[in-house]
Design a protein around this motif. Structure first.
Motif, PDB file in Angstrom:
ATOM      1  N   ASP A  27       0.827  -1.210   0.000  1.00  0.00           N
ATOM      2  CA  ASP A  27       0.000   0.000   0.000  1.00  0.00           C
ATOM      3  C   ASP A  27       0.857   1.254   0.000  1.00  0.00           C
ATOM      4  OD1 ASP A  27      -2.305  -1.477  -0.043  1.00  0.00           O
ATOM      5  OD2 ASP A  27      -2.643  -1.369   2.120  1.00  0.00           O
ATOM      6  N   PHE A  28       1.911   1.277   0.829  1.00  0.00           N
ATOM      7  CA  PHE A  28       2.787   2.442   0.862  1.00  0.00           C
ATOM      8  C   PHE A  28       3.431   2.676  -0.504  1.00  0.00           C
ATOM      9  CE2 PHE A  28       7.332   3.603   1.133  1.00  0.00           C
ATOM     10  CZ  PHE A  28       7.189   4.942   1.471  1.00  0.00           C
ATOM     11  N   LEU A  29       3.903   1.621  -1.140  1.00  0.00           N
ATOM     12  CA  LEU A  29       4.576   1.753  -2.425  1.00  0.00           C
ATOM     13  C   LEU A  29       3.626   2.294  -3.501  1.00  0.00           C
ATOM     14  CD1 LEU A  29       6.632  -1.571  -2.461  1.00  0.00           C
ATOM     15  CD2 LEU A  29       7.521   0.737  -2.065  1.00  0.00           C
ATOM     16  N   LYS A  30       2.379   1.860  -3.445  1.00  0.00           N
ATOM     17  CA  LYS A  30       1.424   2.289  -4.467  1.00  0.00           C
ATOM     18  C   LYS A  30       0.856   3.675  -4.172  1.00  0.00           C
ATOM     19  CE  LYS A  30       0.218  -2.398  -5.906  1.00  0.00           C
ATOM     20  NZ  LYS A  30      -0.835  -3.434  -6.070  1.00  0.00           N
ATOM     21  N   SER A  32       2.275   6.024  -2.619  1.00  0.00           N
ATOM     22  CA  SER A  32       3.343   7.008  -2.799  1.00  0.00           C
ATOM     23  C   SER A  32       3.787   7.118  -4.252  1.00  0.00           C
ATOM     24  CB  SER A  32       4.549   6.639  -1.931  1.00  0.00           C
ATOM     25  OG  SER A  32       4.204   6.565  -0.569  1.00  0.00           O
ATOM     26  N   ASP A  33       3.144   6.369  -5.147  1.00  0.00           N
ATOM     27  CA  ASP A  33       3.487   6.362  -6.579  1.00  0.00           C
ATOM     28  C   ASP A  33       4.910   5.886  -6.835  1.00  0.00           C
ATOM     29  OD1 ASP A  33       0.981   7.241  -7.503  1.00  0.00           O
ATOM     30  OD2 ASP A  33       1.519   9.333  -7.119  1.00  0.00           O
ATOM     31  N   ILE A  34       5.426   5.058  -5.935  1.00  0.00           N
ATOM     32  CA  ILE A  34       6.741   4.463  -6.161  1.00  0.00           C
ATOM     33  C   ILE A  34       6.627   3.337  -7.180  1.00  0.00           C
ATOM     34  CG2 ILE A  34       8.644   3.199  -5.066  1.00  0.00           C
ATOM     35  CD1 ILE A  34       8.003   4.773  -2.499  1.00  0.00           C
ATOM     36  N   VAL A  35       5.538   2.571  -7.114  1.00  0.00           N
ATOM     37  CA  VAL A  35       5.247   1.533  -8.110  1.00  0.00           C
ATOM     38  C   VAL A  35       3.843   1.771  -8.655  1.00  0.00           C
ATOM     39  CG1 VAL A  35       6.718  -0.107  -6.863  1.00  0.00           C
ATOM     40  CG2 VAL A  35       4.243  -0.137  -6.503  1.00  0.00           C
ATOM     41  N   PRO A  36       3.554   1.310  -9.871  1.00  0.00           N
ATOM     42  CA  PRO A  36       2.204   1.467 -10.428  1.00  0.00           C
ATOM     43  C   PRO A  36       1.154   0.689  -9.631  1.00  0.00           C
ATOM     44  CG  PRO A  36       3.808   0.998 -12.158  1.00  0.00           C
ATOM     45  CD  PRO A  36       4.514   0.772 -10.845  1.00  0.00           C
ATOM     46  N   ASN A  37      -0.063   1.183  -9.645  1.00  0.00           N
ATOM     47  CA  ASN A  37      -1.147   0.546  -8.891  1.00  0.00           C
ATOM     48  C   ASN A  37      -1.506  -0.841  -9.413  1.00  0.00           C
ATOM     49  OD1 ASN A  37      -1.679   2.538  -6.916  1.00  0.00           O
ATOM     50  ND2 ASN A  37      -2.824   3.759  -8.408  1.00  0.00           N
ATOM     51  N   ASN A  38      -1.220  -1.106 -10.679  1.00  0.00           N
ATOM     52  CA  ASN A  38      -1.639  -2.382 -11.261  1.00  0.00           C
ATOM     53  C   ASN A  38      -0.618  -3.498 -11.097  1.00  0.00           C
ATOM     54  OD1 ASN A  38       0.256  -1.384 -13.035  1.00  0.00           O
ATOM     55  ND2 ASN A  38      -0.963  -1.716 -14.890  1.00  0.00           N
ATOM     56  N   TRP A  39       0.491  -3.246 -10.403  1.00  0.00           N
ATOM     57  CA  TRP A  39       1.461  -4.306 -10.185  1.00  0.00           C
ATOM     58  C   TRP A  39       0.892  -5.343  -9.220  1.00  0.00           C
ATOM     59  CZ3 TRP A  39       7.263  -2.580  -9.686  1.00  0.00           C
ATOM     60  CH2 TRP A  39       7.680  -2.061 -10.924  1.00  0.00           C
ATOM     61  N   GLU A  40       1.022  -6.607  -9.589  1.00  0.00           N
ATOM     62  CA  GLU A  40       0.529  -7.697  -8.757  1.00  0.00           C
ATOM     63  C   GLU A  40       1.671  -8.309  -7.952  1.00  0.00           C
ATOM     64  OE1 GLU A  40      -1.399 -10.534 -11.238  1.00  0.00           O
ATOM     65  OE2 GLU A  40      -3.013  -9.153 -11.830  1.00  0.00           O
ATOM     66  N   LEU A  41       1.331  -8.800  -6.764  1.00  0.00           N
ATOM     67  CA  LEU A  41       2.335  -9.427  -5.906  1.00  0.00           C
ATOM     68  C   LEU A  41       2.705 -10.809  -6.433  1.00  0.00           C
ATOM     69  CD1 LEU A  41       0.959  -8.501  -2.371  1.00  0.00           C
ATOM     70  CD2 LEU A  41       2.920  -7.475  -3.555  1.00  0.00           C
ATOM     71  N   GLY A  42       3.981 -11.144  -6.303  1.00  0.00           N
ATOM     72  CA  GLY A  42       4.440 -12.466  -6.681  1.00  0.00           C
ATOM     73  C   GLY A  42       4.302 -13.474  -5.560  1.00  0.00           C
ATOM     74  N   LYS A  43       4.321 -12.974  -4.322  1.00  0.00           N
ATOM     75  CA  LYS A  43       4.108 -13.808  -3.147  1.00  0.00           C
ATOM     76  C   LYS A  43       3.723 -12.898  -1.990  1.00  0.00           C
ATOM     77  CE  LYS A  43       9.008 -14.004  -1.804  1.00  0.00           C
ATOM     78  NZ  LYS A  43      10.150 -14.918  -1.523  1.00  0.00           N
TER      79      LYS A  43
END
Length: 244
Positions: A27-30, A32-43
């Motif tokens: 949540d923090f990464l998304k 804060s716009d550090i990573v895109p919102n549509n990135w999915e977790l690998g684990k």
């Protein structure tokens, strides 16, 4: 030799004092716009008092400790323009500008394939690298080695570790390789926080300078030089020491 270096991974490690690892969440990464919102977790993420890790399905991971933050990306099939963690690391330090950052290292893990016959990977280390050659001449100061070659470059210290290993392929076969693992250490000596952040951001954004130096060192000094392997005819293949 006609081999060339394969580089499957890059890691950016930022040293810090009293960094709070628990802040690292998806949540923090998304938010804060550090990573895109549509990135999915690998684990599933890891979150403890001492460290945290977020791994995405695209092969990018971020790991946080009290004294460092590590950004890792698989880049084997990517062009330089497609590598994403330099921008992510830059956004991270801009978002957490109050952290006391101490330095940054940009690391590359690469390998070179060798023939299975005649122990060519082993001979490259024991019959070639332990002899004088152009790999002794790189950077601004005499090289230091204990199967780790330490070079002084403009603005960085480069450590190059060389190991014999085996790479497991998708068909479960194992190919002999020599690993070339490079670490470019960049110190940050500026006293003012704003200056430290500016220097840190510049080092990260100039990561291509490091990877080009890495490729130049391995490809021109170690591989494609007049110094050839001293092969022993019909020597049996020994087991590899590590498998990745």
């Amino acid at each position: 030799m006609s081999q060339s270096l394969n580089i499957p991974e890059i890691a950016i490690v930022i040293a810090a004092k009293q960094h709070n690892p628990t802040i690292l969440t998806p949540d923090f990464l998304k938010y804060s716009d550090i990573v895109p919102n549509n990135w999915e977790l690998g684990k599933p993420p890891i979150l403890t008092d001492s460290n945290a890790q977020v791994v995405f399905a695209n092969g990018i991971s971020i790991t946080s400790y009290v004294n460092r933050i590590i950004f890792t990306e698989a880049i084997a099939t990517k062009e330089f323009t497609e590598v994403e963690i330099p921008a992510l690391a830059g956004k991270y330090v801009e978002t957490l500008a109050q952290v006391d950052y101490q330095g940054v290292s940009i690391n590359f893990r690469g390998h070179v394939f060798f023939e299975e016959q005649n122990n060519t990977a082993r001979n490259f280390i024991f019959s070639t690298l332990l002899n004088p050659g152009p790999w002794h001449e790189f950077g601004k100061a005499p090289v230091q080695a204990a199967m780790r070659f330490s070079y002084t470059l403009e603005g960085a210290q480069l450590s190059l570790d060389i190991n014999e290993a085996g790479l497991q392929l998708p068909d479960q076969t194992v190919r002999p390789i020599v690993l070339f693992t490079a670490t470019f250490n960049h110190a940050i000596v500026e006293e003012e926080q704003s200056q430290r952040l500016a220097v840190l951001s510049e080092i990260i954004s100039n990561w291509r300078t490091d990877i080009e130096a890495y490729k130049e060192l391995v490809n021109t000094k170690f591989l494609n030089s007049p110094y050839q392997l001293n092969l022993v005819p019909n020597e049996s293949v020994i087991p590899t020491t590590r498998t990745f």
